[in-house]
Design an enzyme around this catalytic site. Sequence first.
Site, mmCIF file in Angstrom:
data_model
loop_
_atom_site.group_PDB
_atom_site.id
_atom_site.type_symbol
_atom_site.label_atom_id
_atom_site.label_comp_id
_atom_site.label_asym_id
_atom_site.label_seq_id
_atom_site.Cartn_x
_atom_site.Cartn_y
_atom_site.Cartn_z
ATOM 1 N N SER A 32 7.269 3.914 6.449
ATOM 2 C CA SER A 32 8.252 3.634 5.746
ATOM 3 C C SER A 32 8.278 3.208 4.308
ATOM 4 O O SER A 32 7.021 2.774 4.050
ATOM 5 C CB SER A 32 9.360 2.758 6.768
ATOM 6 O OG SER A 32 8.564 1.574 6.792
ATOM 7 N N LYS A 33 9.327 2.758 3.811
ATOM 8 C CA LYS A 33 9.368 2.180 2.319
ATOM 9 C C LYS A 33 8.213 1.069 2.439
ATOM 10 O O LYS A 33 7.707 0.750 1.568
ATOM 11 C CB LYS A 33 10.519 1.945 2.118
ATOM 12 C CG LYS A 33 10.832 1.800 0.460
ATOM 13 C CD LYS A 33 10.677 3.140 -0.301
ATOM 14 C CE LYS A 33 11.074 3.072 -1.722
ATOM 15 N NZ LYS A 33 10.504 4.266 -2.424
ATOM 16 N N ARG A 34 8.208 0.279 3.531
ATOM 17 C CA ARG A 34 7.671 -0.996 3.547
ATOM 18 C C ARG A 34 6.024 -1.058 3.504
ATOM 19 O O ARG A 34 5.294 -1.872 3.156
ATOM 20 C CB ARG A 34 7.908 -1.897 4.700
ATOM 21 C CG ARG A 34 7.429 -1.399 5.931
ATOM 22 C CD ARG A 34 7.682 -2.290 7.059
ATOM 23 N NE ARG A 34 7.165 -1.807 8.295
ATOM 24 C CZ ARG A 34 7.756 -1.036 9.138
ATOM 25 N NH1 ARG A 34 8.944 -0.587 8.826
ATOM 26 N NH2 ARG A 34 7.324 -0.475 10.365
ATOM 27 N N GLY A 50 4.692 0.867 1.112
ATOM 28 C CA GLY A 50 4.425 1.482 -0.111
ATOM 29 C C GLY A 50 5.433 2.722 -0.528
ATOM 30 O O GLY A 50 6.244 3.029 -0.019
ATOM 31 N N GLU A 72 7.063 9.648 -6.693
ATOM 32 C CA GLU A 72 6.637 8.425 -6.964
ATOM 33 C C GLU A 72 4.984 8.226 -7.128
ATOM 34 O O GLU A 72 4.452 7.500 -7.832
ATOM 35 C CB GLU A 72 6.941 7.286 -5.918
ATOM 36 C CG GLU A 72 8.453 6.856 -5.993
ATOM 37 C CD GLU A 72 8.609 5.708 -4.982
ATOM 38 O OE1 GLU A 72 8.305 4.509 -5.030
ATOM 39 O OE2 GLU A 72 9.382 6.106 -3.951
#
Length: 477
Positions: free
Chosen positions: A256-258, A260, A266
């Site tokens: 997930s986003k946490r 990275g 991106e």
Amino acid sequence: MVNQELVRVRFAPSPTGYLHIGGARTALYNWLFARANKGTFILRIEDTDRTRSTEEAVKAILDGLEWLGLDWDEGPDVDGGSGPYFQTERLHIYKEWTDKLLASGKAYYCFCTPEELEAQRKIAAQKKEAPKYNAKCRNLSKVECDKLRSSGKPGVIRFRLPDSGVTKVHDLIRGEVSFENEVLDDFVLIKSDSFPTYNFAAVVDDHLMRISHVIRGDDHLSNTPRQILLYQAFGLTPPKFAHIPMIMGPDKARLSKRHGATSVIEYKTMGYLPEAMINYIARLGWGFKDQEIFSRDELIKDFMIEKVQKTPAVFDMVKLNWLNAHYIKNSSLEHIAQLAMPFLEQAYPGLDKDYAMKVIKCLHDRLKVITDIVPLSEYFFKDAPIVDPDAKTKYLDKPGAKELIAKLRSKLEAIDRFSHDKLEAAFKGLAEESKVKLGEIIHPARALLTGRTESPGIYDIVEVLGKETTIKRLGAI
């Protein structure tokens, strides 16, 4: 053995966000399977979620696939005769297929309100049962149904599932997986807004697009028995299925986003090469012998869906950085300069491009990501660097260091034009004359010129900095 003439696969993202790593891997495995078997790779946009689908997300998905080089044989802007490739443009098709199920009695109208359905879910939760539609409208008579429809009461269309039996999924990765029909419920085919649900639209589209193999994430495994039952209701043969395990972060939680960046684009802005991303993503759950580095052609040659592992893969930034550094090192200087120059121009407006090219050449082999070029090159573009305290203590404060640097300055001042050979001769000559190891000259010189304890070769550093800057910085001891 795969019948290559019949291979048709699809990547069917929902445009509700960016193309994430898991989606990119699904697209890649479909693309590799198609290319390995001389098949067709189709891109289909499943945009029936009217509240979340956006044009920006469609563009982000297309941009991500294009950056990775995953070209589609059919899809947006490439009509292969199976379009339209946006589901919102196929509503008339879904109506035709819904009518078939209604006519055969395998689907029915349901007029239960959201409040009623929520109440059912709460009762199931209290009984510690799986939430399941109670089939209240399943046996409405045609007269009752017509009356409710003509009154304008909103409703959905549900699939009439078998009350008993087992639905088996023959998965190319997981083997045979069985589902008891009684634990499934009469799921919705068409929502009250006349838009299809995922399970229904996917079956219709996969059939009409002649999809031979459905390769997707294992979060869809629970959807598969419903889809197989739909194929059976239509009297159709389902495609072959392969469900890919999820990707986890280092903490073994779902990526997930946490953990990275998870958007493919991106990684482009962070300085990763598409070749490295393709190589790394392909190896997230698949392998061939002990090989780590794969060209695109090698991936196509060696890829087999049956070799995808059953257990989740772990996303490892250290390994990705190692791969990216490998691809940077083995890319031409011209290619790396083309990628690195915009970052230098942003960091140092008005820079001399010829000088910048020399800097890029000097640092080429030390880059893990393209964006490293900015922090690694500071001492080339800024005034005299601040010397690292450890370097000062270890090298500049050492007895005799100041005298050696003064002698080095004199030798360099005597060189009319810097070149690698002349610089090497000056450094080595001074070491012999002073009866010291070469490192006793190189280390303090590096500290003064770069402010660091590590850098590219000292002769390359001096040659790029030039005579005036080098002499000036060496005089700062």
